[in-house]
Structure formats: structure tokens, C-alpha cells
Motif scaffolding. Structure first.
Motif, PDB file in Angstrom:
ATOM      1  N   ASP A 228       0.855  -1.191   0.000  1.00  0.00           N
ATOM      2  CA  ASP A 228       0.000   0.000   0.000  1.00  0.00           C
ATOM      3  C   ASP A 228       0.889   1.240   0.000  1.00  0.00           C
ATOM      4  O   ASP A 228       2.070   1.174   0.364  1.00  0.00           O
ATOM      5  N   ALA A 229       0.315   2.359  -0.413  1.00  0.00           N
ATOM      6  CA  ALA A 229       1.031   3.636  -0.414  1.00  0.00           C
ATOM      7  C   ALA A 229       0.012   4.750  -0.233  1.00  0.00           C
ATOM      8  O   ALA A 229      -0.983   4.805  -0.959  1.00  0.00           O
ATOM      9  N   LYS A 230       0.249   5.604   0.739  1.00  0.00           N
ATOM     10  CA  LYS A 230      -0.658   6.718   1.006  1.00  0.00           C
ATOM     11  C   LYS A 230       0.166   7.955   1.323  1.00  0.00           C
ATOM     12  O   LYS A 230       1.061   7.914   2.177  1.00  0.00           O
ATOM     13  N   GLY A 231      -0.164   9.068   0.656  1.00  0.00           N
ATOM     14  CA  GLY A 231       0.572  10.294   0.899  1.00  0.00           C
ATOM     15  C   GLY A 231       2.038  10.094   0.594  1.00  0.00           C
ATOM     16  O   GLY A 231       2.415   9.713  -0.506  1.00  0.00           O
ATOM     17  N   GLY A 232       2.882  10.317   1.598  1.00  0.00           N
ATOM     18  CA  GLY A 232       4.316  10.134   1.409  1.00  0.00           C
ATOM     19  C   GLY A 232       4.844   8.917   2.138  1.00  0.00           C
ATOM     20  O   GLY A 232       6.039   8.847   2.453  1.00  0.00           O
ATOM     21  N   THR A 233       3.967   7.947   2.411  1.00  0.00           N
ATOM     22  CA  THR A 233       4.365   6.755   3.167  1.00  0.00           C
ATOM     23  C   THR A 233       4.099   5.491   2.365  1.00  0.00           C
ATOM     24  O   THR A 233       3.046   5.351   1.750  1.00  0.00           O
ATOM     25  N   LEU A 234       5.064   4.568   2.385  1.00  0.00           N
ATOM     26  CA  LEU A 234       4.897   3.259   1.768  1.00  0.00           C
ATOM     27  C   LEU A 234       4.678   2.231   2.872  1.00  0.00           C
ATOM     28  O   LEU A 234       5.307   2.298   3.932  1.00  0.00           O
ATOM     29  N   TYR A 235       3.788   1.279   2.615  1.00  0.00           N
ATOM     30  CA  TYR A 235       3.499   0.212   3.572  1.00  0.00           C
ATOM     31  C   TYR A 235       4.011  -1.089   2.962  1.00  0.00           C
ATOM     32  O   TYR A 235       3.633  -1.446   1.843  1.00  0.00           O
ATOM     33  N   ALA A 236       4.865  -1.780   3.702  1.00  0.00           N
ATOM     34  CA  ALA A 236       5.570  -2.921   3.118  1.00  0.00           C
ATOM     35  C   ALA A 236       5.728  -4.062   4.119  1.00  0.00           C
ATOM     36  O   ALA A 236       5.461  -3.903   5.318  1.00  0.00           O
ATOM     37  N   ILE A 237       6.158  -5.200   3.585  1.00  0.00           N
ATOM     38  CA  ILE A 237       6.481  -6.368   4.398  1.00  0.00           C
ATOM     39  C   ILE A 237       7.973  -6.628   4.278  1.00  0.00           C
ATOM     40  O   ILE A 237       8.506  -6.740   3.177  1.00  0.00           O
ATOM     41  N   TYR A 238       8.640  -6.727   5.433  1.00  0.00           N
ATOM     42  CA  TYR A 238      10.070  -7.023   5.454  1.00  0.00           C
ATOM     43  C   TYR A 238      10.310  -8.196   6.404  1.00  0.00           C
ATOM     44  O   TYR A 238       9.977  -8.141   7.593  1.00  0.00           O
ATOM     45  N   ASN A 239      10.853  -9.284   5.874  1.00  0.00           N
ATOM     46  CA  ASN A 239      11.084 -10.491   6.675  1.00  0.00           C
ATOM     47  C   ASN A 239       9.827 -10.942   7.400  1.00  0.00           C
ATOM     48  O   ASN A 239       9.858 -11.319   8.581  1.00  0.00           O
ATOM     49  N   GLY A 240       8.686 -10.860   6.701  1.00  0.00           N
ATOM     50  CA  GLY A 240       7.427 -11.310   7.271  1.00  0.00           C
ATOM     51  C   GLY A 240       6.768 -10.345   8.231  1.00  0.00           C
ATOM     52  O   GLY A 240       5.724 -10.651   8.812  1.00  0.00           O
ATOM     53  N   THR A 241       7.349  -9.156   8.394  1.00  0.00           N
ATOM     54  CA  THR A 241       6.821  -8.169   9.347  1.00  0.00           C
ATOM     55  C   THR A 241       6.419  -6.891   8.613  1.00  0.00           C
ATOM     56  O   THR A 241       7.192  -6.376   7.797  1.00  0.00           O
ATOM     57  N   PRO A 242       5.233  -6.348   8.906  1.00  0.00           N
ATOM     58  CA  PRO A 242       4.825  -5.083   8.284  1.00  0.00           C
ATOM     59  C   PRO A 242       5.692  -3.917   8.776  1.00  0.00           C
ATOM     60  O   PRO A 242       5.973  -3.800   9.976  1.00  0.00           O
ATOM     61  N   ILE A 243       6.133  -3.071   7.864  1.00  0.00           N
ATOM     62  CA  ILE A 243       6.874  -1.870   8.215  1.00  0.00           C
ATOM     63  C   ILE A 243       6.362  -0.701   7.383  1.00  0.00           C
ATOM     64  O   ILE A 243       5.693  -0.892   6.367  1.00  0.00           O
ATOM     65  N   THR A 244       6.690   0.506   7.821  1.00  0.00           N
ATOM     66  CA  THR A 244       6.360   1.710   7.061  1.00  0.00           C
ATOM     67  C   THR A 244       7.645   2.398   6.630  1.00  0.00           C
ATOM     68  O   THR A 244       8.672   2.331   7.324  1.00  0.00           O
ATOM     69  N   ILE A 245       7.588   3.070   5.488  1.00  0.00           N
ATOM     70  CA  ILE A 245       8.766   3.707   4.897  1.00  0.00           C
ATOM     71  C   ILE A 245       8.434   5.144   4.560  1.00  0.00           C
ATOM     72  O   ILE A 245       7.452   5.422   3.859  1.00  0.00           O
ATOM     73  N   GLY A 246       9.243   6.069   5.055  1.00  0.00           N
ATOM     74  CA  GLY A 246       9.078   7.479   4.751  1.00  0.00           C
ATOM     75  C   GLY A 246      10.303   8.021   4.049  1.00  0.00           C
ATOM     76  O   GLY A 246      11.210   7.271   3.669  1.00  0.00           O
ATOM     77  N   GLY A 247      10.348   9.336   3.898  1.00  0.00           N
ATOM     78  CA  GLY A 247      11.469   9.980   3.224  1.00  0.00           C
ATOM     79  C   GLY A 247      12.692  10.116   4.114  1.00  0.00           C
ATOM     80  O   GLY A 247      12.724   9.608   5.246  1.00  0.00           O
ATOM     81  N   GLU A 248      13.680  10.825   3.620  1.00  0.00           N
ATOM     82  CA  GLU A 248      14.960  10.948   4.326  1.00  0.00           C
ATOM     83  C   GLU A 248      14.820  11.541   5.720  1.00  0.00           C
ATOM     84  O   GLU A 248      15.574  11.216   6.628  1.00  0.00           O
ATOM     85  N   LEU A 249      13.842  12.436   5.894  1.00  0.00           N
ATOM     86  CA  LEU A 249      13.660  13.101   7.189  1.00  0.00           C
ATOM     87  C   LEU A 249      12.569  12.450   8.028  1.00  0.00           C
ATOM     88  O   LEU A 249      12.130  13.024   9.026  1.00  0.00           O
ATOM     89  N   ALA A 250      12.137  11.260   7.645  1.00  0.00           N
ATOM     90  CA  ALA A 250      11.046  10.586   8.355  1.00  0.00           C
ATOM     91  C   ALA A 250      11.438  10.284   9.801  1.00  0.00           C
ATOM     92  O   ALA A 250      12.587   9.958  10.091  1.00  0.00           O
ATOM     93  N   TYR A 251      10.459  10.413  10.705  1.00  0.00           N
ATOM     94  CA  TYR A 251      10.693  10.047  12.103  1.00  0.00           C
ATOM     95  C   TYR A 251       9.544   9.204  12.662  1.00  0.00           C
ATOM     96  O   TYR A 251       9.707   8.489  13.651  1.00  0.00           O
ATOM     97  N   GLN A 252       8.365   9.259  12.013  1.00  0.00           N
ATOM     98  CA  GLN A 252       7.239   8.446  12.463  1.00  0.00           C
ATOM     99  C   GLN A 252       7.260   7.048  11.836  1.00  0.00           C
ATOM    100  O   GLN A 252       6.844   6.074  12.463  1.00  0.00           O
ATOM    101  N   GLU A 253       7.744   6.945  10.611  1.00  0.00           N
ATOM    102  CA  GLU A 253       7.815   5.653   9.928  1.00  0.00           C
ATOM    103  C   GLU A 253       8.979   4.825  10.480  1.00  0.00           C
ATOM    104  O   GLU A 253       9.856   5.343  11.165  1.00  0.00           O
ATOM    105  N   ASP A 254       8.989   3.545  10.143  1.00  0.00           N
ATOM    106  CA  ASP A 254      10.057   2.655  10.619  1.00  0.00           C
ATOM    107  C   ASP A 254      11.381   2.909   9.905  1.00  0.00           C
ATOM    108  O   ASP A 254      12.449   2.784  10.506  1.00  0.00           O
ATOM    109  N   ILE A 255      11.284   3.241   8.614  1.00  0.00           N
ATOM    110  CA  ILE A 255      12.490   3.449   7.800  1.00  0.00           C
ATOM    111  C   ILE A 255      12.478   4.858   7.216  1.00  0.00           C
ATOM    112  O   ILE A 255      11.453   5.321   6.700  1.00  0.00           O
TER     113      ILE A 255
END
Length: 254
Positions: free
Chosen positions: A81-108
Motif C-alpha cells: 500500500d502507499a498513502k501520501g508520502g508513506t509506503l506500507y511494506a512487508i520485510y522479513n514477514g513483518t509489516p513496516i512503514t517507509i518514509g522519506g529521508e527526514l522521516a521520524y514516524q515511519e520505521d524506515i
């Protein structure tokens, strides 16, 4: 009515030109990877949405860092999934969130994202309701219909519809265990509805996941709704035989 100034017109034109340029890049790449910097998250999410909305599976290489530990991250993820500036992904069987270089709320916090769409075309069609004693029975019936595409490079099969499953009435602990086993698929949008003497399953599910449901749910009878089958192939439209193109609907990545 307020008049639009020169500066506002320039800003609007800049946004339009960027959008058109990105759209051209997306629709003309036809299956190649798409690379973005961490400061292009909204553009990246826009492209992700376009790919996912066509039902193409989507992987990505993420280069950046974990936002909490600040440790480097360089890995492959599955985006669902992808909403706004955040990507929603699965890494090693675990859900994670991905933001930009200055992200602090997302996991990556990503410095670079390289999208890898899976497949070049999707052949899709409808199947009449299927009945069986197990999920394997249902999966086998579906898989038999994909034999019409022997010779093509099938990389994934996605099933969309609903299934009524006669089983038993599950306790809260049993329900949670089933949901834990299917956590990734639930995050992707699969619906599980526990009822007396069974379960109703609704949404999209990968054929391989469907085959394995017997490991979690002991069914005695299963009946499906009318199903839509998406067969993802790593073949361009030009590589698909005319006989298939004349009898099936086809979606291309580009």
C-alpha cells in the motif's frame, strides 16, 4: 473573486508539468524499475498506487536507515500500500512503514527507493462459484484454469472473491492464532469474518496462500462466490499469443 498572481500561476504550472512528466515516465517504462530519492516520496507513492491498483505485485529495494536505532537499512521489501508520502511494506514477514529521508514516524527513513514491479502483463477472467472439501480443492480448480496459459512465464496468481467455510465455531484464542498466521494477508486487505460454525473469507488472496490455508483452518465444506482470477505473467503483450488476447482481458504495466 481573488485574482491569481503570476507566482501562483508559475507554481500551478510547475506542479502540472511535474505530474505530466512523471505520468509519461510511468506509462512509457513498461515494466522497468523506477528509482526515487528520499525527497520524492509523494511521487514514489503515486507510482506505487498506479502499479498496485493494476494488481501487479510490487517489490522494492530500500536504502536508508531505521528511524529509531539510526542503523543503516539496505534490503528488499514487498510493498502492499502507499498513502501520501508513506509506503506500507512487508520485510522479513513483518509489516513496516517507509518514509522519506527526514522521516521520524515511519520505521524506515529512505534515502533511495527502487521499485521492482513483478510481471509485465496480467491476464484476468471470471470463474463461476467453486465447491470443495478443502482449500486445496479450491486452489486446484483455479490452478487447472491457468493451464490455458502454458508456455507463458506465470509469476503469480491472485484470486479475488469470497468464500464461505464450514468448519467450527472458533474460540477467541483460536481466532487470534489464525489471524496471526494470516497477518500479512490481512494487512494487504484480506477479510476474515468468524461466524458460528465457520469463517467467511473476503478479498484478494495469492493462490499459494490459498493452498496453505488448510494448515490453519480445518474445513469440511467450502463454497466460493464468482471469482476473478489475475494471472501475472512476465511476458509483454507482444509475447502473448493472439488466441489468448482474443479470449481474455489483459492489463499491461505500461
Amino acid at each position: 473573486m481573488k485574482k491569481i498572481g503570476i507566482l501562483e500561476i508559475v507554481v500551478i504550472l510547475s506542479i502540472l508539468i511535474t505530474s505530466v512528466s512523471l505520468a509519461y515516465k510511468f506509462y512509457s517504462n513498461n515494466g522497468n524499475d523506477y528509482e526515487f530519492d528520499g525527497n520524492q516520496m509523494y511521487k514514489c507513492a503515486w507510482v506505487c498506487e498506479k502499479i498496485l491498483n493494476k494488481n501487479f505485485p510490487l517489490n522494492a529495494t530500500i536504502i536508508g536507515k531505521w528511524t529509531l536505532s539510526k542503523k543503516p537499512f539496505n534490503g528488499e521489501v514487498k510493498i502492499y500500500d502507499a498513502k501520501g508520502g508513506t509506503l506500507y511494506a512487508i520485510y522479513n514477514g513483518t509489516p513496516i512503514t517507509i518514509g522519506g529521508e527526514l522521516a521520524y514516524q515511519e520505521d524506515i527513513a529512505a534515502k533511495k527507493i527502487i521499485l521492482h514491479p513483478i510481471g509485465k502483463s496480467i491476464i484476468f477472467y471470471e470463474l463461476n462459484p467453486i465447491e470443495g472439501k478443502s482449500f486445496r480443492d479450491i486452489a486446484n480448480e483455479i490452478e487447472n484454469t491457468t493451464k490455458n496459459f502454458n508456455g507463458l512465464n506465470i509469476v503469480d496468481v491472485i484470486v479475488e472473491g469470497s468464500m464461505g467455510v464450514d468448519s467450527k465455531t472458533y474460540t477467541p484464542v483460536e481466532r487470534q492464532k489464525i489471524m496471526n498466521n494470516l497477518d500479512v494477508d490481512i494487512k494487504k486487505g484480506l477479510g476474515l469474518y468468524f461466524v458460528d460454525y465457520g469463517i467467511i473469507i473476503n478479498g484478494k488472496i495469492h493462490l499459494n496462500t490459498l493452498k496453505n490455508l488448510d494448515n490453519y483452518i480445518n474445513s469440511s465444506n467450502i463454497s466460493t462466490s464468482k471469482l476473478t482470477i489475475y494471472v501475472v505473467v512476465n511476458n509483454s503483450i507482444d509475447e502473448i499469443p493472439n488466441k489468448i488476447k482474443e479470449n481474455y482481458a489483459i492489463i499491461t504495466l505500461g
